[in-house]
Design a protein around this motif. Structure first.
Motif, PDB file in Angstrom:
ATOM      1  N   SER A 163       0.844  -1.207   0.000  1.00  0.00           N
ATOM      2  CA  SER A 163       0.000   0.000   0.000  1.00  0.00           C
ATOM      3  C   SER A 163       0.876   1.252   0.000  1.00  0.00           C
ATOM      4  N   GLN A 164       2.078   1.126   0.630  1.00  0.00           N
ATOM      5  CA  GLN A 164       3.025   2.255   0.578  1.00  0.00           C
ATOM      6  C   GLN A 164       3.465   2.505  -0.873  1.00  0.00           C
ATOM      7  N   ALA A 165       3.793   1.395  -1.552  1.00  0.00           N
ATOM      8  CA  ALA A 165       4.229   1.509  -2.952  1.00  0.00           C
ATOM      9  C   ALA A 165       3.102   2.086  -3.800  1.00  0.00           C
ATOM     10  N   GLU A 166       1.862   1.631  -3.506  1.00  0.00           N
ATOM     11  CA  GLU A 166       0.689   2.133  -4.254  1.00  0.00           C
ATOM     12  C   GLU A 166       0.547   3.634  -4.060  1.00  0.00           C
ATOM     13  N   ARG A 167       0.723   4.080  -2.767  1.00  0.00           N
ATOM     14  CA  ARG A 167       0.608   5.515  -2.472  1.00  0.00           C
ATOM     15  C   ARG A 167       1.680   6.308  -3.229  1.00  0.00           C
ATOM     16  N   MET A 168       2.908   5.734  -3.238  1.00  0.00           N
ATOM     17  CA  MET A 168       3.995   6.436  -3.935  1.00  0.00           C
ATOM     18  C   MET A 168       3.721   6.524  -5.434  1.00  0.00           C
ATOM     19  N   ARG A 169       3.166   5.403  -5.972  1.00  0.00           N
ATOM     20  CA  ARG A 169       2.820   5.412  -7.404  1.00  0.00           C
ATOM     21  C   ARG A 169       1.794   6.504  -7.696  1.00  0.00           C
ATOM     22  N   LEU A 170       0.803   6.601  -6.778  1.00  0.00           N
ATOM     23  CA  LEU A 170      -0.267   7.592  -6.931  1.00  0.00           C
ATOM     24  C   LEU A 170       0.311   9.005  -6.893  1.00  0.00           C
ATOM     25  N   GLN A 171       1.242   9.187  -5.890  1.00  0.00           N
ATOM     26  CA  GLN A 171       1.883  10.507  -5.753  1.00  0.00           C
ATOM     27  C   GLN A 171       2.654  10.858  -7.021  1.00  0.00           C
ATOM     28  N   LEU A 172       3.388   9.838  -7.534  1.00  0.00           N
ATOM     29  CA  LEU A 172       4.169  10.071  -8.762  1.00  0.00           C
ATOM     30  C   LEU A 172       3.260  10.426  -9.923  1.00  0.00           C
ATOM     31  N   ASP A 173       2.118   9.680 -10.018  1.00  0.00           N
ATOM     32  CA  ASP A 173       1.153   9.976 -11.098  1.00  0.00           C
ATOM     33  C   ASP A 173       0.636  11.396 -10.975  1.00  0.00           C
ATOM     34  N   GLN A 174       0.343  11.782  -9.703  1.00  0.00           N
ATOM     35  CA  GLN A 174      -0.173  13.141  -9.485  1.00  0.00           C
ATOM     36  C   GLN A 174       0.872  14.179  -9.864  1.00  0.00           C
ATOM     37  N   GLN A 175       2.136  13.890  -9.460  1.00  0.00           N
ATOM     38  CA  GLN A 175       3.210  14.842  -9.792  1.00  0.00           C
ATOM     39  C   GLN A 175       3.368  14.966 -11.298  1.00  0.00           C
ATOM     40  N   GLN A 176       3.304  13.797 -11.988  1.00  0.00           N
ATOM     41  CA  GLN A 176       3.440  13.801 -13.449  1.00  0.00           C
ATOM     42  C   GLN A 176       2.314  14.621 -14.083  1.00  0.00           C
ATOM     43  N   ALA A 177       1.076  14.409 -13.539  1.00  0.00           N
ATOM     44  CA  ALA A 177      -0.085  15.143 -14.078  1.00  0.00           C
ATOM     45  C   ALA A 177       0.107  16.639 -13.846  1.00  0.00           C
ATOM     46  N   ALA A 178       0.662  17.011 -12.650  1.00  0.00           N
ATOM     47  CA  ALA A 178       0.871  18.434 -12.346  1.00  0.00           C
ATOM     48  C   ALA A 178       1.902  19.025 -13.311  1.00  0.00           C
ATOM     49  N   VAL A 179       2.989  18.258 -13.577  1.00  0.00           N
ATOM     50  CA  VAL A 179       4.023  18.753 -14.508  1.00  0.00           C
ATOM     51  C   VAL A 179       3.426  18.917 -15.907  1.00  0.00           C
ATOM     52  N   ASP A 180       2.615  17.908 -16.324  1.00  0.00           N
ATOM     53  CA  ASP A 180       1.967  17.998 -17.650  1.00  0.00           C
ATOM     54  C   ASP A 180       1.052  19.208 -17.716  1.00  0.00           C
ATOM     55  N   ASN A 181       0.282  19.413 -16.624  1.00  0.00           N
ATOM     56  CA  ASN A 181      -0.632  20.566 -16.570  1.00  0.00           C
ATOM     57  C   ASN A 181       0.115  21.867 -16.687  1.00  0.00           C
ATOM     58  N   LEU A 182       1.233  21.925 -15.915  1.00  0.00           N
ATOM     59  CA  LEU A 182       2.058  23.133 -15.903  1.00  0.00           C
ATOM     60  C   LEU A 182       2.599  23.398 -17.309  1.00  0.00           C
ATOM     61  N   ALA A 183       3.160  22.348 -17.912  1.00  0.00           N
ATOM     62  CA  ALA A 183       3.756  22.506 -19.247  1.00  0.00           C
ATOM     63  C   ALA A 183       2.691  22.894 -20.263  1.00  0.00           C
ATOM     64  N   ASP A 184       1.490  22.316 -20.117  1.00  0.00           N
ATOM     65  CA  ASP A 184       0.422  22.629 -21.078  1.00  0.00           C
ATOM     66  C   ASP A 184      -0.137  24.028 -20.865  1.00  0.00           C
ATOM     67  N   GLY A 185      -0.004  24.560 -19.648  1.00  0.00           N
ATOM     68  CA  GLY A 185      -0.521  25.906 -19.370  1.00  0.00           C
ATOM     69  C   GLY A 185       0.424  27.004 -19.824  1.00  0.00           C
ATOM     70  N   LEU A 186       1.682  26.624 -20.124  1.00  0.00           N
ATOM     71  CA  LEU A 186       2.668  27.647 -20.504  1.00  0.00           C
ATOM     72  C   LEU A 186       2.393  28.182 -21.904  1.00  0.00           C
ATOM     73  N   ASP A 187       2.755  29.445 -22.107  1.00  0.00           N
ATOM     74  CA  ASP A 187       2.619  30.020 -23.444  1.00  0.00           C
ATOM     75  C   ASP A 187       3.882  29.806 -24.263  1.00  0.00           C
ATOM     76  N   VAL A 188       4.739  28.944 -23.758  1.00  0.00           N
ATOM     77  CA  VAL A 188       5.985  28.640 -24.462  1.00  0.00           C
ATOM     78  C   VAL A 188       5.863  27.214 -24.991  1.00  0.00           C
ATOM     79  N   ALA A 189       6.274  27.001 -26.237  1.00  0.00           N
ATOM     80  CA  ALA A 189       6.244  25.647 -26.789  1.00  0.00           C
ATOM     81  C   ALA A 189       7.431  24.869 -26.222  1.00  0.00           C
ATOM     82  N   LEU A 190       7.181  23.643 -25.761  1.00  0.00           N
ATOM     83  CA  LEU A 190       8.250  22.836 -25.173  1.00  0.00           C
ATOM     84  C   LEU A 190       8.333  21.475 -25.847  1.00  0.00           C
ATOM     85  N   PHE A 191       9.564  21.052 -26.130  1.00  0.00           N
ATOM     86  CA  PHE A 191       9.778  19.701 -26.658  1.00  0.00           C
ATOM     87  C   PHE A 191      10.846  19.024 -25.793  1.00  0.00           C
ATOM     88  N   ILE A 192      10.731  17.716 -25.664  1.00  0.00           N
ATOM     89  CA  ILE A 192      11.860  16.937 -25.145  1.00  0.00           C
ATOM     90  C   ILE A 192      12.242  15.998 -26.286  1.00  0.00           C
TER      91      ILE A 192
END
Ligand code: ADP
Length: 421
Positions: A71-100
């Motif tokens: 359940s600890q690993a599950e929580r960490m996975r969830l946290q990571l997913d949330q962090q990834q979603a936040a980074v995606d949201n942030l990148a998508d909200g920017l007025d700058v085009a970004l590529f990796i």
């Protein structure tokens, strides 16, 4: 979660315990005559039973610990997913085009702005060149990858339409060969700079023309001091000076409209246009034109009255200036929540391809004609600027040699639309 089974040895221990317990019972009952055997069997059964219970306990504890870790690993996975979603949201909200990308400029990630800027759908696995058609952009990434140094440049993109952007490519700080690429679009900024540059050039040109005329006349008069010529030239000089002061007046109006916040009050648009029609009636009459006004009901707008008068004067004056014969009809009426003022003339009209340009500063369809009417080329840009600053819009319908209709739409004051309901 998957249930864990007891390992075989525990089952065997428990089974063995049970068997021995049974044997012990049989031993006590059936072999009581052999002293001690029954008791030994009983003791062994109890020992094995206890061992089984302990083993089961250990297993339960082990399972609980495992569950907790999962359940600890599950929580960490969830946290990571949330962090990834936040980074995606942030990148998508920017007025700058970004590529990796990787070192070969193959795209691993692109944010929303990037997809908008270059209008692609599936960038992953394609190269920067393939989705942007910008060779210089891809080169920037490759050079950043090869040198390990950040690279930046102002680039002109031609696909899907002309745009200017500042691009920067830099390598990732971790051990991977990933590269980041950002593009900040500055098309509007560069366009504004060009408009400003053109404006300054146009102003200088507009001022230079009358000044040149004045100078030439003054020099001629110095060379040939002739009474008749002096009088004729002095009239022309006065005309050019008037022109200069009209240009400077219009420039001041435009700059005031641009820099000052609009000071609004309730005013009747119908009354304003009616007043301007009266003011210009004599000019129309002198040209033999019929100038009329229609609009009985008040049309209340929240506006700066002086600026609205300026708009009305510019439109009606143009209609008179560019109509050699016929009529100029002015009307003001309410249309839903908008107040609509319309100026229609039967004049020279505007070629269809010129219509989008007539609101540009100093733009005239026919320079000589505009000059002859005393035009500065700024009237319609003043109209457009003021109307848009009031949350309205300007429309034009025109047909060459048939006439033009200019319409302005402004939001009616809320109390006006309330009382009309
Ligand atoms: P100007 O001072 O030259 O009249 P404006 O900005 O008011 O400048 O108008 C720009 C140009 O649009 C004019 O020079 C003229 O060519 C054209 N124009 C404006 N109003 C009319 C009209 N009612 N009929 C025909 N052409 C017009």
């Amino acid at each position: 979660m998957e249930m864990r089974r007891s390992p075989n040895w525990i089952a065997t221990a428990s089974l063995g315990g049970a068997l021995l317990l049974a044997l012990a019972g049989v031993g006590i009952l059936g072999f009581a005559w052999i002293p001690g055997v029954g008791w030994i069997l009983l003791l062994a059964a109890l020992l094995l039973g206890a061992l089984g219970i302990r083993a089961r306990q250990a297993l339960l504890e082990h399972e609980a610990a495992l569950e907790q870790r999962e359940s600890q690993a599950e929580r960490m996975r969830l946290q990571l997913d949330q962090q990834q979603a936040a980074v995606d949201n942030l990148a998508d909200g920017l007025d700058v085009a970004l590529f990796i990308c990787d070192a070969k400029a193959t795209i691993l990630y692109a944010n929303r702005r990037a997809t908008e800027l270059f209008r692609f759908e599936q960038p992953l696995g394609r190269t920067i060149l393939a989705v942007t058609l910008a060779y210089d952009l891809e080169r920037l990434v490759i050079v950043a990858g090869a040198t390990g140094e950040a690279q930046s440049a102002e680039l002109l993109f031609t696909y899907p339409e002309e745009k200017v952007g500042i691009a920067k490519a830099w390598p990732s700080r971790d051990e991977t060969d990933r590269l980041f690429l950002s593009i900040y679009e500055i098309t509007d900024l560069r366009r504004l700079e060009r408009v400003r540059r053109d404006f300054v050039a146009n102003v200088s040109h507009e001022l230079r023309t009358p000044l040149t005329v004045i100078r030439a006349m003054a020099e001629t008069l110095l060379d040939e001091p002739d009474r008749e010529l002096t009088e004729r030239y002095l009239h022309k000089v006065i005309g050019e000076v008037d022109r200069l002061s009209m240009i400077s007046q219009d420039l001041l109006v435009l700059s005031a409209a641009e820099s000052n916040p609009v000071r609004k009050q309730s005013c009747d648009l119908a009354e304003i246009f009616r007043g301007v029609v009266q003011q210009l009636a004599q000019k129309a009459q002198a040209k033999g034109l019929t100038l009329s006004f229609s609009g009985e009901a008040p049309c209340i707008v929240e506006a700066n009255p002086a600026q609205m008068i300026q708009v009305a004067v510019n439109l009606v004056d143009n209609a008179i200036n560019y109509t050699p014969e016929g009529a100029v009809e002015v009307s003001v009426r309410a249309e839903g929540e908008m107040a609509v003022a319309q100026v229609r003339d039967t004049g020279i009209g505007i070629p269809v391809e010129e219509v989008p340009r007539i609101f540009e500063r100093f733009y005239r369809v026919d320079k000589a004609r505009s000059r002859a009417t005393g035009g500065t080329g700024l009237g319609l840009s003043i109209v457009k600027h003021i109307v848009e600053a009031h949350g309205g819009a300007v429309e034009v319908d025109s047909a060459l040699n048939q006439g033009s209709t200019f319409r302005i739409r402004l939001p009616q004051a809320p109390e006006a639309t309330d009382s009309a309901r």
